[in-house]
Design a protein around this motif. Structure first.
Motif, PDB file in Angstrom:
ATOM      1  N   GLY A  81       0.834  -1.268   0.016  1.00  0.00           N
ATOM      2  CA  GLY A  81       0.066   0.214   0.137  1.00  0.00           C
ATOM      3  C   GLY A  81       0.850   1.146   0.021  1.00  0.00           C
ATOM      4  N   GLN A  82       2.059   1.165   0.322  1.00  0.00           N
ATOM      5  CA  GLN A  82       2.854   2.319   0.937  1.00  0.00           C
ATOM      6  C   GLN A  82       3.263   3.047  -0.625  1.00  0.00           C
ATOM      7  OE1 GLN A  82       3.446   4.205   3.346  1.00  0.00           O
ATOM      8  NE2 GLN A  82       4.740   5.378   2.297  1.00  0.00           N
ATOM      9  N   TYR A 106      -2.270   7.710   9.637  1.00  0.00           N
ATOM     10  CA  TYR A 106      -0.899   6.362   9.123  1.00  0.00           C
ATOM     11  C   TYR A 106       0.159   7.364   8.791  1.00  0.00           C
ATOM     12  CZ  TYR A 106       1.763   3.623   6.230  1.00  0.00           C
ATOM     13  OH  TYR A 106       2.839   2.912   5.564  1.00  0.00           O
ATOM     14  N   ASP A 177      -7.785   4.720   2.158  1.00  0.00           N
ATOM     15  CA  ASP A 177      -6.950   3.853   2.549  1.00  0.00           C
ATOM     16  C   ASP A 177      -7.764   2.691   3.128  1.00  0.00           C
ATOM     17  OD1 ASP A 177      -4.796   2.189   3.699  1.00  0.00           O
ATOM     18  OD2 ASP A 177      -3.506   3.911   3.913  1.00  0.00           O
ATOM     19  N   VAL A 179      -6.397  -0.261   3.569  1.00  0.00           N
ATOM     20  CA  VAL A 179      -5.209  -1.435   3.803  1.00  0.00           C
ATOM     21  C   VAL A 179      -5.641  -2.393   4.979  1.00  0.00           C
ATOM     22  CG1 VAL A 179      -2.807  -1.626   4.783  1.00  0.00           C
ATOM     23  CG2 VAL A 179      -3.478  -0.271   2.716  1.00  0.00           C
ATOM     24  N   LEU A 180      -6.568  -1.783   6.153  1.00  0.00           N
ATOM     25  CA  LEU A 180      -6.908  -2.476   7.056  1.00  0.00           C
ATOM     26  C   LEU A 180      -8.035  -2.882   7.178  1.00  0.00           C
ATOM     27  CD1 LEU A 180      -4.777   0.112   8.619  1.00  0.00           C
ATOM     28  CD2 LEU A 180      -4.660  -1.821  10.017  1.00  0.00           C
ATOM     29  N   SER A 206      -3.919  -3.560   0.085  1.00  0.00           N
ATOM     30  CA  SER A 206      -2.864  -4.413   0.381  1.00  0.00           C
ATOM     31  C   SER A 206      -2.917  -5.911   0.910  1.00  0.00           C
ATOM     32  CB  SER A 206      -1.852  -3.556   1.365  1.00  0.00           C
ATOM     33  OG  SER A 206      -0.958  -4.177   1.627  1.00  0.00           O
ATOM     34  N   SER A 208      -0.690  -6.761   3.146  1.00  0.00           N
ATOM     35  CA  SER A 208       0.313  -6.666   3.839  1.00  0.00           C
ATOM     36  C   SER A 208      -0.263  -7.058   5.681  1.00  0.00           C
ATOM     37  CB  SER A 208       0.943  -5.233   4.264  1.00  0.00           C
ATOM     38  OG  SER A 208       1.775  -5.104   3.020  1.00  0.00           O
ATOM     39  N   LYS A 209      -1.519  -6.513   5.984  1.00  0.00           N
ATOM     40  CA  LYS A 209      -2.146  -6.703   7.218  1.00  0.00           C
ATOM     41  C   LYS A 209      -2.977  -7.860   7.178  1.00  0.00           C
ATOM     42  CE  LYS A 209      -0.092  -2.807   7.626  1.00  0.00           C
ATOM     43  NZ  LYS A 209       1.247  -2.932   8.470  1.00  0.00           N
ATOM     44  N   ARG A 216       4.870  -7.894   0.028  1.00  0.00           N
ATOM     45  CA  ARG A 216       4.819  -6.618  -0.500  1.00  0.00           C
ATOM     46  C   ARG A 216       4.173  -6.692  -1.772  1.00  0.00           C
ATOM     47  NH1 ARG A 216       4.948  -4.150   2.467  1.00  0.00           N
ATOM     48  NH2 ARG A 216       5.272  -2.221   1.124  1.00  0.00           N
TER      49      ARG A 216
HETATM   50  C1  LIG Z   1      -3.590   2.458   6.852  1.00  0.00           C
HETATM   51  C2  LIG Z   1      -2.066   2.066   6.238  1.00  0.00           C
HETATM   52  N1  LIG Z   1      -2.104   2.210   4.884  1.00  0.00           N
HETATM   53  C3  LIG Z   1      -0.888   1.805   4.398  1.00  0.00           C
HETATM   54  C4  LIG Z   1       0.036   0.922   4.777  1.00  0.00           C
HETATM   55  C5  LIG Z   1       1.185   0.411   4.225  1.00  0.00           C
HETATM   56  O1  LIG Z   1       0.958  -0.976   3.728  1.00  0.00           O
HETATM   57  P1  LIG Z   1       1.921  -1.927   3.165  1.00  0.00           P
HETATM   58  O2  LIG Z   1       2.902  -2.452   4.103  1.00  0.00           O
HETATM   59  O3  LIG Z   1       1.208  -2.620   2.163  1.00  0.00           O
HETATM   60  O4  LIG Z   1       2.925  -0.953   2.338  1.00  0.00           O
HETATM   61  C6  LIG Z   1      -0.018   0.806   6.203  1.00  0.00           C
HETATM   62  C7  LIG Z   1       1.020  -0.128   6.948  1.00  0.00           C
HETATM   63  O5  LIG Z   1       1.105   0.034   8.097  1.00  0.00           O
HETATM   64  C8  LIG Z   1      -1.178   1.294   6.962  1.00  0.00           C
HETATM   65  O6  LIG Z   1      -1.266   1.095   8.304  1.00  0.00           O
END
Ligand SMILES: Cc1ncc(COP(=O)(O)O)c(C=O)c1O
Length: 375
Positions: A81-82, A106, A177, A179-180, A206, A208-209, A216
């Motif tokens: 996501g970053q 974030y 966003d 991602v969570l 993402s 990732s979580k 990645r």
């Molecule tokens: C709200 C939020 N957005 C984006 C990200 C980034 O995610 P990624 O690890 O997939 O790059 C995070 C990571 O902690 C996050 O908490």
């Protein structure tokens, strides 16, 4: 950015970086499944700036299933996501542009917008004043509507639709966003993606979580023209993501909902046990439960998060201080703790926190800098 693992001593329990602490077995299984496919690949040079097509299809199908009809050309696969946030900041912002966002938020998003030389326009949680702020000369808005990092807040469907419509009416892109968003606790009402209500929002997602940060694999969902532009920008940086990771992720995305449901029980149990242990050993801390996500946002009864984090580190426990998550300074008295460790580790962590709190003497003036890297 510093590599976080290398700056923390092995004896330290880290409650600072909120993410799964190991890959679930399904990731190794997904890699095992793609090995024959990888061995048989031909006519595939492996460069896909917009992402591996079967993965774009799988992500688009998942959105469609969740109520937001999506075509593969609306999906850009990113390295997490970053990278999505960084590309969006580069594509949508010019120096001096204003970005409306909630605080705390974030920290990686703050970094991405700052790197694009944007001016931050922070609003309180819940985004009171959003309509006026987007109407008065903002270039972009950013919100994390589900299990907000760091507070765990969930915005109702009505509120998120209102934000998206206000941004659209003002002609401002809104980055949602999510991602969570897959981190609901068992039995919680499931909200559809914000894009199901207002198609024009730009969504960042993402694995990732929900699965593991080390994979990645993330994505951006937007209109095809924005995705094509982001893919061109992305090619400047890395020409595309790791193909085996994307091949493995293709099967994982198709199964994501059942994988998340399977983990939700463990995460809820860890949340409950952290809350109980904090109530026993740190009864003076006002700790509130969250409806999902992976962290607790705690206002310290006195002192500030940054200096307490330093005391805590001397007791081999790392916490995230609130000052890096809030450009207004209003969160300096907070810390964030995550509950992605096994319960026994969390129990040990609380004992260390209690010892650190007993030892803590707030300084007369806050001098500790915000962390350089926080997730
Ligand atoms: C709200 C939020 N957005 C984006 C990200 C980034 O995610 P990624 O690890 O997939 O790059 C995070 C990571 O902690 C996050 O908490």
């Amino acid at each position: 950015m510093r590599e976080i693992a290398s700056v923390i001593r092995p004896e330290v329990i880290s409650l600072a970086c909120a993410a799964p602490d190991a890959p679930p077995p399904e990731i190794a299984a997904a890699y095992a499944r793609i090995v024959p496919e990888l061995a048989g690949l031909s006519g595939e040079i492996g460069y896909h700036p917009a992402g591996y097509l079967p993965l774009r299809v799988a992500i688009a199908e998942r959105y469609t299933r969740l109520g937001a009809p999506t075509r593969p050309e609306q999906i850009l696969v990113t390295n997490g996501g970053q990278q999505g946030l960084t590309l969006l900041a580069r594509a949508l912002l010019r120096p001096g542009d204003r970005v409306v966002l909630e605080t705390p938020t974030y920290p990686g998003a703050l970094e991405a917008f700052r790197e694009a030389s944007a001016v931050l326009r922070p609003l309180p949680l819940g985004l009171t004043g959003f309509r006026t702020a987007v109407r008065s000369g903002a270039a972009l808005a950013y919100v994390t509507p589900t299990f907000q990092n760091p507070t765990g807040t969930v915005l109702s469907r009505l509120v998120r639709r209102g934000l998206a419509e206000a941004a659209a009416a003002a002609g401002i892109p809104l980055i949602v966003d999510e991602v969570l968003a897959e981190l609901a606790f068992p039995g919680a009402p499931e909200l559809p993606p914000t894009a199901a209500d207002v198609d024009s929002v730009i969504t960042v997602g993402s694995l990732s979580k929900s699965l593991w940060g080390g994979l990645r694999v993330g994505w951006v969902r937007a209109d095809p023209a924005t995705i094509a532009r982001l893919a061109r920008l992305r090619a400047v940086g890395d020409l595309g993501g790791n193909l085996p990771a994307q091949m493995a992720a293709t099967g994982l995305v198709a199964d994501l909902d059942s994988l998340c449901r399977a983990q939700a029980l463990t995460r809820k149990a860890a949340h409950d046990s952290l809350i109980e242990d904090l109530a026993v050993h740190l009864p003076q801390w006002p700790v509130a439960p969250v409806p999902g996500g992976q962290s607790l946002w705690i206002p310290l009864p006195h002192g500030d998060g940054a200096s307490f984090a330093q005391t805590a580190l001397r007791h081999d426990i790392a916490v995230l201080a609130g000052n890096g998550l809030d450009p207004t300074g209003s969160s300096d008295g907070h810390i964030r703790l995550h509950f992605r460790h096994p319960r026994s580790t969390l129990r040990d962590a609380v004992l260390r926190l209690a010892a650190a709190w007993a030892d803590y003497r707030p300084p007369a003036r806050i001098s500790a800098p915000a962390p350089a890297f926080a997730i």
